[in-house]
Design an enzyme around this catalytic site. Structure first.
Site, PDB file in Angstrom:
ATOM      1  N   ASP A  44      41.362  35.771  46.727  1.00 25.73           N
ATOM      2  CA  ASP A  44      41.454  34.739  45.884  1.00 25.73           C
ATOM      3  C   ASP A  44      40.316  35.843  44.683  1.00 25.73           C
ATOM      4  O   ASP A  44      40.046  36.400  45.527  1.00 25.73           O
ATOM      5  CB  ASP A  44      39.607  34.502  46.464  1.00 25.73           C
ATOM      6  CG  ASP A  44      39.298  33.464  45.491  1.00 25.73           C
ATOM      7  OD1 ASP A  44      40.031  32.212  44.741  1.00 25.73           O
ATOM      8  OD2 ASP A  44      37.829  33.723  45.042  1.00 25.73           O
ATOM      9  N   GLU A  95      45.635  35.835  43.802  1.00 23.56           N
ATOM     10  CA  GLU A  95      46.156  35.450  43.310  1.00 23.56           C
ATOM     11  C   GLU A  95      45.514  35.963  41.578  1.00 23.56           C
ATOM     12  O   GLU A  95      43.791  36.904  41.769  1.00 23.56           O
ATOM     13  CB  GLU A  95      43.978  34.099  43.318  1.00 23.56           C
ATOM     14  CG  GLU A  95      44.435  33.459  42.717  1.00 23.56           C
ATOM     15  CD  GLU A  95      43.150  32.021  42.946  1.00 23.56           C
ATOM     16  OE1 GLU A  95      43.163  30.877  42.412  1.00 23.56           O
ATOM     17  OE2 GLU A  95      42.156  33.495  42.923  1.00 23.56           O
TER      18      GLU A  95
END
Length: 714
Positions: A344, A380
């Site tokens: 993330d 990401e």
């Protein structure tokens, strides 16, 4: 008085050896560290850790067994202006805890200051309101567990939420819904296998806590991007208990998925923690060694650098923070048997001073690690800081969520002008983003929807977000949805709009599964899941965000269509290329990829840059695959012709000349409401034939090999 031995500084955390438990915690700033043992009668026993080596405080306690709850209290300086926030009144979670028991109860006691006087140190004991770290039994019968090790080019990823995927499934026992056991249930696994899924990407399962402001509104952090323990599976996702049972249940889930040939990828949040900014609670890292674990402002170290939008950023310039990340990753691979990670806001991990640096220590550590470098690594590739959008810029070992793919595919199918050139690049594997750095098409994790934003059904049903249930007056969530409601906002009964929305869903799915790269499907999209227009359901632990499995019946055609698409992709290596198209003429004189106008002619530069153009043909030559098979054999396949019409009116296409193929058979038409269209033999089309492609639809045509189609074993 309890007996305590010196113990060892490594491994960090609480480690049971069959006789007793070694406790070890890093703190460079500590002057004294107390180990706090919590007993079933509610009493707390404090023991000073007797030894410190290299800033690691440690001790061994004979007789301490799995299930023991514990925490730390760190005595040291409390000078926020210099970055130090020790406070022994605050019970601290072990950064290396393998399990966490209980929930955080929001009370002023867990904060380091008084609400009425923020400058005054809060010395109220936080232990009654804190969850507790737990000593675990690490032993588990893995049996003959083997990792599936699916090659990237054959991978199909299914992004799922442990709770949301299973809460409403009628075949999952009630006590297992919302848990690891639910994900490992045969009904869930059979569904995944029917879709051709090879990897489940689980949204955060590291133990997390809900934010104070959400709890105050009667909401919670449903998604889980608010981690407090990087080695502990989230306790409430266990159906069996939280005193170590969650570890065993997680392992059993992994074993069941592996037996079905499905990999497990974890969405991990190493960029920030649940302690938030300088006004946040003291739960662990902040009270152990604030300056070592967090990025602080150089000028005034009371404040945190925030590249995440969550109040703080983990200090990846610190060797101890980096060690925690690497130890956590290795633990999940070696002990929990997971097969990869999706990072993330990965750009935040690559910031050395302030800029994102692909040569950062974090990337170097990953590259050289013999364990982590061998699993699937997905970035990401952005954060919220300056220069944080880094799609295409990660090192060769990495794959990336391709945000540019998502954006342009949405733009193209909603009819945005001038989108066709970039749409073609994304369809072909995004060589413009990845080829120059030595990466291949599989560097691109292709997706149209994910947990963050509209579901697929909402993408074709709403122009605007509808997040009122989140309690922020619809201010939260992005306004850049690149969606189109197909003529009316929200649910409708108009049959023309319903048919258009169904066709648009099939268009998105066909584009996703037939693009080069790795397709990722968001859970429930295959059965038309809706969040009623909510594009930010992070706080909705209810029917808004859970998969509604009754749609298996009402959306059976969509489900069967997705299965057909997955079967088509799996059977044909022309859709799973390991190398980029080269465009050159191979030995047989035919090229591997040709872009065509609706007239059947090869596209010119002028055709690409006609702003109103929204229709094209794509020729994929299955006999010009230059990459070798696993045994060095030449791979050949059927050839395919994609007739793509994003125009709002029907378009007549002319099939290309005989040099492309002597006969074409339609194998898929998104304008066809039947889930698995089978074209009869008399519909074979010859070169020069004229084919009507319905407005906003795709036809997929196949030209067979003379030796028969590829059998799918590569």
């Amino acid at each position: 008085m309890r007996e305590i031995w010196p113990g060892e500084p490594y491994p960090l955390g609480g480690t049971w050896d069959g006789v007793g438990t070694n406790f070890s915690v890093f703190s460079e700033v500590a002057e004294r560290v107390e180990l706090c043992l919590f007993h079933d009668d509610g009493s707390e026993e404090r023991v000073d850790l007797p030894e410190v080596d290299g800033f690691v405080w440690h001790g061994y306690l004979p007789g301490i067994a799995p299930g023991q709850r514990y925490g730390f209290r760190v005595h040291g300086p409390h000078r926020p202006s210099t970055g130090h926030r020790c406070n022994p009144a605050k019970l601290l979670l072990d950064p290396y805890a393998k399990a966490i028991e209980g929930e955080l109860r929001w009370n002023e006691a867990v904060f380091p200051y008084h609400f009425t006087d923020p400058g005054k140190v809060n010395t109220v004991d936080s232990a009654p309101y804190m969850p507790k770290s737990v000593v675990i039994n690490p032993f588990f019968d893995w049996g003959t567990d083997r990792r599936p090790h699916t090659p990237y080019h054959q991978t199909v990823i299914y992004e799922a939420h442990v709770r949301g995927l299973t809460m409403r499934h009628p075949a999952v026992p009630r006590e297992q819904r919302g848990t690891y056991a639910g994900v490992g249930h045969p009904a869930i696994i059979d569904h995944l296998l029917s879709l051709g899924v090879t990897a489940v990407e689980l949204m955060p399962v590291h133990h997390f806590v809900p934010e104070h402001f959400l709890v105050a509104r009667g909401l919670t952090n449903y998604w889980g991007y608010n981690t407090m323990a990087y080695l502990a599976p989230h306790g409430p996702y266990s159906s069996a208990g939280q005193r170590g049972e969650q570890v065993l249940e997680f392992k059993a889930m992994v074993r069941a998925l592996h037996e079905a040939g499905i990999e497990v990828i974890l969405d991990v949040v190493y960029n920030h923690t649940a302690e938030g900014d300088h006004m946040g609670p003291t739960l662990g890292f902040r009270g152990i060694d604030n300056a070592a674990y967090y990025r602080l402002h150089d000028g005034d170290r009371r404040y945190y650098l925030d590249y995440t939008g969550c109040g703080n950023s983990l200090n990846v310039r610190s060797p101890h923070a980096l060690q925690l990340i690497m130890d956590s990753l290795r633990y999940w691979v070696l002990e929990m048997h997971v097969d990869g990670f999706r990072f993330d806001l990965a750009s935040a991990l690559a910031r050395e001073l302030h800029d994102v640096d692909r040569l950062s220590a974090f990337f170097d550590l990953i590259q050289q690690d013999p364990v982590i470098s061998q699993v699937k690594l997905i970035a990401e590739p952005w954060d919220v800081g300056p220069g944080g959008y880094q799609v295409g810029n990660f090192p060769p070992l990495w794959t990336e969520w391709n945000g540019k793919y998502r954006d342009v595919v949405r733009d193209f199918w909603r009819g945005t002008g001038s989108a066709m050139p970039e749409f073609a690049s994304r369809l072909a594997g995004s060589a413009d983003l990845y080829a120059s750095s030595g990466r291949r098409p599989v560097a691109s994790i292709n997706f149209v929807t994910c947990h963050d934003g509209f579901t697929l059904t909402d993408l074709v049903s709403y122009d605007r977000k509808h997040n009122q249930a989140n309690g922020e007056d619809n201010r939260d969530g992005t306004d850049d949805n690149r969606s189109w409601n197909s003529g009316a906002e929200g649910p409708v009964e108009d049959p023309a709009i319903v048919r258009l929305r169904q066709r648009q869903r099939r268009n998105f799915l066909t584009t996703l599964f037939l693009s080069q790269g790795v397709p990722m499907l968001s859970h429930g999209d295959e059965i038309g899941r809706t969040q009623r227009g909510n594009n930010n359901a992070y706080c909705q632990d209810n029917e808004i965000a859970w998969v509604d499995w009754s749609l298996l019946h009402t959306e059976a055609d969509l489900l069967e269509f997705v299965r057909a698409l997955s079967d088509l992709r799996r059977a044909h290596p022309v859709f799973q290329r390991r190398r980029f198209f080269h465009g050159r003429s191979p030995e047989d004189g035919r090229r591997d990829l040709v872009w065509l106008t609706p007239t059947g002619k090869e596209m010119t530069a002028g055709d690409w840059h006609t702003g109103y153009a929204k229709s094209m043909g794509v020729y994929l030559n299955g006999e010009a695959i230059t990459e070798p098979g696993p045994r060095g054999e030449r791979i050949v396949d059927d050839s395919f012709l994609l007739l793509i019409n994003a125009h709002h009116e029907d378009m007549t296409f002319t099939l290309p000349g005989a040099e492309f193929g002597s006969r074409w058979t339609t194998v898929l038409d998104t304008a066809d409401d039947s889930p698995r269209p089978e074209a009869p033999a008399d519909e074979d089309r010859r070169p020069g034939a004229r084919v009507t492609v319905t407005a906003r639809s795709v036809q997929v045509m196949r030209h067979p090999l003379s030796s028969g189609p590829y059998d799918g074993t590569r």
